[in-house]
Design a protein around this motif. Structure first.
Motif, PDB file in Angstrom:
ATOM      1  N   ASN A 126       0.826  -1.219   0.000  1.00 16.21           N
ATOM      2  CA  ASN A 126       0.000   0.000   0.000  1.00 16.21           C
ATOM      3  C   ASN A 126       0.855   1.263   0.000  1.00 16.21           C
ATOM      4  O   ASN A 126       0.408   2.329   0.450  1.00 16.21           O
ATOM      5  N   THR A 127       2.058   1.158  -0.513  1.00 14.68           N
ATOM      6  CA  THR A 127       2.954   2.314  -0.594  1.00 14.68           C
ATOM      7  C   THR A 127       2.374   3.400  -1.499  1.00 14.68           C
ATOM      8  O   THR A 127       1.805   3.123  -2.547  1.00 14.68           O
ATOM      9  N   ARG A 128       2.534   4.657  -1.068  1.00 17.54           N
ATOM     10  CA  ARG A 128       2.134   5.806  -1.891  1.00 17.54           C
ATOM     11  C   ARG A 128       3.370   6.438  -2.517  1.00 17.54           C
ATOM     12  O   ARG A 128       4.467   6.390  -1.948  1.00 17.54           O
ATOM     13  N   ASP A 129       3.170   7.065  -3.687  1.00 20.43           N
ATOM     14  CA  ASP A 129       4.280   7.762  -4.321  1.00 20.43           C
ATOM     15  C   ASP A 129       4.359   9.198  -3.799  1.00 20.43           C
ATOM     16  O   ASP A 129       3.628   9.582  -2.887  1.00 20.43           O
ATOM     17  N   SER A 130       5.236   9.999  -4.383  1.00 19.71           N
ATOM     18  CA  SER A 130       5.456  11.368  -3.902  1.00 19.71           C
ATOM     19  C   SER A 130       4.234  12.262  -4.053  1.00 19.71           C
ATOM     20  O   SER A 130       4.113  13.283  -3.375  1.00 19.71           O
ATOM     21  N   SER A 131       3.315  11.892  -4.931  1.00 21.53           N
ATOM     22  CA  SER A 131       2.103  12.691  -5.122  1.00 21.53           C
ATOM     23  C   SER A 131       0.928  12.158  -4.308  1.00 21.53           C
ATOM     24  O   SER A 131      -0.189  12.642  -4.446  1.00 21.53           O
ATOM     25  N   GLY A 132       1.193  11.151  -3.467  1.00 20.39           N
ATOM     26  CA  GLY A 132       0.150  10.625  -2.610  1.00 20.39           C
ATOM     27  C   GLY A 132      -0.714   9.552  -3.239  1.00 20.39           C
ATOM     28  O   GLY A 132      -1.703   9.118  -2.642  1.00 20.39           O
ATOM     29  N   GLN A 133      -0.343   9.101  -4.435  1.00 17.95           N
ATOM     30  CA  GLN A 133      -1.103   8.062  -5.118  1.00 17.95           C
ATOM     31  C   GLN A 133      -0.579   6.680  -4.722  1.00 17.95           C
ATOM     32  O   GLN A 133       0.618   6.495  -4.518  1.00 17.95           O
ATOM     33  N   TYR A 134      -1.498   5.715  -4.624  1.00 18.47           N
ATOM     34  CA  TYR A 134      -1.079   4.347  -4.314  1.00 18.47           C
ATOM     35  C   TYR A 134      -0.316   3.777  -5.502  1.00 18.47           C
ATOM     36  O   TYR A 134      -0.778   3.825  -6.636  1.00 18.47           O
ATOM     37  N   MET A 135       0.839   3.232  -5.216  1.00 21.31           N
ATOM     38  CA  MET A 135       1.765   2.826  -6.268  1.00 21.31           C
ATOM     39  C   MET A 135       1.367   1.524  -6.952  1.00 21.31           C
ATOM     40  O   MET A 135       1.695   1.296  -8.112  1.00 21.31           O
ATOM     41  N   PHE A 136       0.656   0.659  -6.227  1.00 24.63           N
ATOM     42  CA  PHE A 136       0.332  -0.655  -6.777  1.00 24.63           C
ATOM     43  C   PHE A 136      -1.168  -0.831  -7.014  1.00 24.63           C
ATOM     44  O   PHE A 136      -1.696  -1.927  -6.860  1.00 24.63           O
ATOM     45  N   SER A 137      -1.828   0.276  -7.414  1.00 20.05           N
ATOM     46  CA  SER A 137      -3.275   0.215  -7.699  1.00 20.05           C
ATOM     47  C   SER A 137      -3.572   0.265  -9.192  1.00 20.05           C
ATOM     48  O   SER A 137      -4.701   0.542  -9.586  1.00 20.05           O
ATOM     49  N   SER A 139      -4.042   1.904 -12.574  1.00 22.21           N
ATOM     50  CA  SER A 139      -4.330   3.278 -12.992  1.00 22.21           C
ATOM     51  C   SER A 139      -5.206   4.014 -11.986  1.00 22.21           C
ATOM     52  O   SER A 139      -5.480   5.196 -12.149  1.00 22.21           O
ATOM     53  N   GLN A 140      -5.645   3.329 -10.936  1.00 17.62           N
ATOM     54  CA  GLN A 140      -6.506   3.935  -9.918  1.00 17.62           C
ATOM     55  C   GLN A 140      -5.683   4.296  -8.685  1.00 17.62           C
ATOM     56  O   GLN A 140      -5.781   3.664  -7.631  1.00 17.62           O
ATOM     57  N   GLY A 141      -4.874   5.331  -8.831  1.00 17.27           N
ATOM     58  CA  GLY A 141      -3.960   5.705  -7.759  1.00 17.27           C
ATOM     59  C   GLY A 141      -4.621   6.165  -6.482  1.00 17.27           C
ATOM     60  O   GLY A 141      -3.987   6.189  -5.421  1.00 17.27           O
ATOM     61  N   ASP A 142      -5.892   6.555  -6.547  1.00 15.55           N
ATOM     62  CA  ASP A 142      -6.585   7.012  -5.345  1.00 15.55           C
ATOM     63  C   ASP A 142      -7.289   5.873  -4.607  1.00 15.55           C
ATOM     64  O   ASP A 142      -7.961   6.111  -3.591  1.00 15.55           O
ATOM     65  N   VAL A 143      -7.166   4.657  -5.121  1.00 19.14           N
ATOM     66  CA  VAL A 143      -7.803   3.492  -4.492  1.00 19.14           C
ATOM     67  C   VAL A 143      -6.754   2.668  -3.754  1.00 19.14           C
ATOM     68  O   VAL A 143      -5.741   2.274  -4.327  1.00 19.14           O
ATOM     69  N   LYS A 144      -7.000   2.411  -2.472  1.00 22.33           N
ATOM     70  CA  LYS A 144      -6.083   1.584  -1.689  1.00 22.33           C
ATOM     71  C   LYS A 144      -6.154   0.162  -2.215  1.00 22.33           C
ATOM     72  O   LYS A 144      -7.221  -0.454  -2.213  1.00 22.33           O
ATOM     73  N   PRO A 145      -5.038  -0.388  -2.669  1.00 19.69           N
ATOM     74  CA  PRO A 145      -5.094  -1.689  -3.354  1.00 19.69           C
ATOM     75  C   PRO A 145      -5.443  -2.875  -2.451  1.00 19.69           C
ATOM     76  O   PRO A 145      -6.141  -3.787  -2.871  1.00 19.69           O
ATOM     77  N   PHE A 146      -4.978  -2.837  -1.196  1.00 19.15           N
ATOM     78  CA  PHE A 146      -5.192  -4.002  -0.325  1.00 19.15           C
ATOM     79  C   PHE A 146      -5.739  -3.557   1.029  1.00 19.15           C
ATOM     80  O   PHE A 146      -5.028  -2.923   1.818  1.00 19.15           O
ATOM     81  N   GLU A 147      -6.996  -3.877   1.255  1.00 19.85           N
ATOM     82  CA  GLU A 147      -7.642  -3.596   2.533  1.00 19.85           C
ATOM     83  C   GLU A 147      -7.679  -4.870   3.370  1.00 19.85           C
ATOM     84  O   GLU A 147      -7.639  -5.978   2.846  1.00 19.85           O
ATOM     85  N   THR A 148      -7.774  -4.704   4.690  1.00 22.32           N
ATOM     86  CA  THR A 148      -7.908  -5.858   5.579  1.00 22.32           C
ATOM     87  C   THR A 148      -9.357  -6.005   6.029  1.00 22.32           C
ATOM     88  O   THR A 148     -10.046  -5.009   6.248  1.00 22.32           O
ATOM     89  N   SER A 149      -9.795  -7.221   6.151  1.00 19.61           N
ATOM     90  CA  SER A 149     -11.160  -7.502   6.594  1.00 19.61           C
ATOM     91  C   SER A 149     -11.218  -7.543   8.120  1.00 19.61           C
ATOM     92  O   SER A 149     -10.206  -7.370   8.800  1.00 19.61           O
ATOM     93  N   ALA A 150     -12.407  -7.795   8.640  1.00 16.93           N
ATOM     94  CA  ALA A 150     -12.602  -7.795  10.095  1.00 16.93           C
ATOM     95  C   ALA A 150     -11.746  -8.839  10.801  1.00 16.93           C
ATOM     96  O   ALA A 150     -11.303  -8.630  11.940  1.00 16.93           O
ATOM     97  N   ASP A 151     -11.492  -9.957  10.127  1.00 21.97           N
ATOM     98  CA  ASP A 151     -10.698 -11.016  10.767  1.00 21.97           C
ATOM     99  C   ASP A 151      -9.194 -10.826  10.593  1.00 21.97           C
ATOM    100  O   ASP A 151      -8.392 -11.672  10.986  1.00 21.97           O
ATOM    101  N   GLY A 152      -8.797  -9.682   9.984  1.00 24.51           N
ATOM    102  CA  GLY A 152      -7.376  -9.365   9.839  1.00 24.51           C
ATOM    103  C   GLY A 152      -6.737  -9.854   8.571  1.00 24.51           C
ATOM    104  O   GLY A 152      -5.574  -9.551   8.305  1.00 24.51           O
ATOM    105  N   THR A 153      -7.465 -10.625   7.763  1.00 24.48           N
ATOM    106  CA  THR A 153      -6.904 -11.109   6.500  1.00 24.48           C
ATOM    107  C   THR A 153      -7.063 -10.040   5.422  1.00 24.48           C
ATOM    108  O   THR A 153      -7.894  -9.128   5.533  1.00 24.48           O
ATOM    109  N   VAL A 154      -6.255 -10.149   4.371  1.00 22.79           N
ATOM    110  CA  VAL A 154      -6.274  -9.166   3.289  1.00 22.79           C
ATOM    111  C   VAL A 154      -7.378  -9.507   2.295  1.00 22.79           C
ATOM    112  O   VAL A 154      -7.513 -10.657   1.872  1.00 22.79           O
ATOM    113  N   GLU A 155      -8.148  -8.477   1.943  1.00 25.98           N
ATOM    114  CA  GLU A 155      -9.236  -8.680   0.990  1.00 25.98           C
ATOM    115  C   GLU A 155      -8.694  -8.728  -0.439  1.00 25.98           C
ATOM    116  O   GLU A 155      -7.507  -8.489  -0.683  1.00 25.98           O
ATOM    117  N   ALA A 156      -9.572  -8.997  -1.379  1.00 27.70           N
ATOM    118  CA  ALA A 156      -9.175  -9.074  -2.791  1.00 27.70           C
ATOM    119  C   ALA A 156      -8.644  -7.726  -3.275  1.00 27.70           C
ATOM    120  O   ALA A 156      -9.041  -6.661  -2.776  1.00 27.70           O
TER     121      ALA A 156
END
Length: 313
Positions: A126-137, A139-156
């Motif tokens: 979930n690293t952001r670049d110098s402009s604040g965009q997510y680097m591994f998303s 073309s959707q730099g404003d979308v966090k690529p990997f969120e965690t679910s309630a049980d602590g596992t990473v979502e799709a």
């Protein structure tokens, strides 16, 4: 044809004004250091200079794009280098956790260390670049690529795989994005393991290490850890492949930058040939212009004093 006194006066005045205009133009050229102060000074050269300046402006845009692309790709490369080191450490922990002499408490301690690496990996993903965009998303730099679910596992993966192209040269458009679904995937292994992703591999390994070992499940747990090691190797190879592709792009940007610098130098030389002033020649013209102006002024003064009555003694 009879030349009247008024005609002589007008011609002398025009000659003097012409000399003044020429001297003023040379003075302006010397002050600006340019041979072409206005397009009318040399229409052909002015037209060529405009073409060169337009190309120079385009080259500057390409240069800015290359700088941005280089910064983006360099950050990706550095992040993935950290990922490679992290996976090496993770594999060492899993091998250690598979030690047959380890107790459940020892294995739980290894699981805690592996959880720390897991959280580090999530942070890198979930690293952001110098402009604040997510680097591994993608073309959707404003979308966090990997969120965690309630049980602590990473979502799709929440980003996309669309290319983000930058025009880095006249004939080169370069994709500088990185889709997390491709970067953190684990290709199928030769051992028959299906395709997965690094987050699932870590989650499974942590779960395995936390499971109390018994005589009945001992072989199964060891097989699960062996599978985790194979998948980590596969994930490491995939990241190495991504890093290799990034390295090739960085090398290409360096080559394009050298070519661009050569074009910039060529354009500057061309502009200098077209516009820059030859000071020695200009000063010589200025000196001759002063002499000509003084002569025309004297002639004008003499013309003013010329009349029929001045000839009568």
């Amino acid at each position: 044809m009879r030349i009247s006194t008024s005609m002589m006066f007008e011609r002398s005045q025009n000659a003097m004004q012409g000399r003044q205009s020429d001297l003023s133009k040379v003075g302006e050229q010397v002050a600006n250091g340019k041979r072409i102060v206005s397009p009318s000074d040399d229409p052909r050269a002015a037209s060529q200079a405009l073409i060169v300046k337009q190309d120079q402006a385009v080259q500057e845009q390409y240069k800015d794009s290359r700088v941005t692309a280089n910064n983006t790709l360099s950050l990706q490369e550095n992040t993935l280098n950290s990922m490679s080191d992290l996976l090496t450490s993770a594999k060492g922990l899993i091998i250690k956790g598979g030690n047959g002499t380890y107790t459940d408490s020892d294995r739980a301690s290894v699981a805690t260390e592996l959880e720390g690496l897991y959280n580090q990996m999530l942070g890198l993903a979930n690293t952001r670049d110098s402009s604040g965009q997510y680097m591994f998303s993608g073309s959707q730099g404003d979308v966090k690529p990997f969120e965690t679910s309630a049980d602590g596992t990473v979502e799709a993966y929440a980003g996309d795989t669309q290319p983000l192209n930058m025009q880095v040269d006249a004939s080169r458009s370069m994709n500088v994005n990185a889709a997390g679904s491709e970067v953190f995937k684990v290709p199928a292994t030769k051992g028959g393991d299906a395709e997965s992703d690094l987050f699932k591999v870590f989650e499974k390994a942590i779960e395995t290490l936390k499971t109390p070992q018994t005589a009945e499940n001992q072989d199964e747990l060891r097989a699960d850890l062996d599978q985790a090691n194979r998948r980590i190797d596969s994930g490491s190879d995939n990241i190495l492949s991504v890093r290799s592709a990034i390295g090739s792009k960085l090398n290409e940007l360096e080559v394009l930058g050298d070519i661009g610098d050569t074009r910039t130098i060529s354009n500057k030389i061309a502009l200098s040939d077209l516009e820059d002033l030859d000071y020695a020649e200009a000063i010589s013209r200025y000196t001759l212009g002063q002499i000509g102006l003084e002569a025309s002024q004297k002639m004008f003064m003499q013309t003013q004093q010329t009349s029929l009555f001045s000839l009568i003694r």
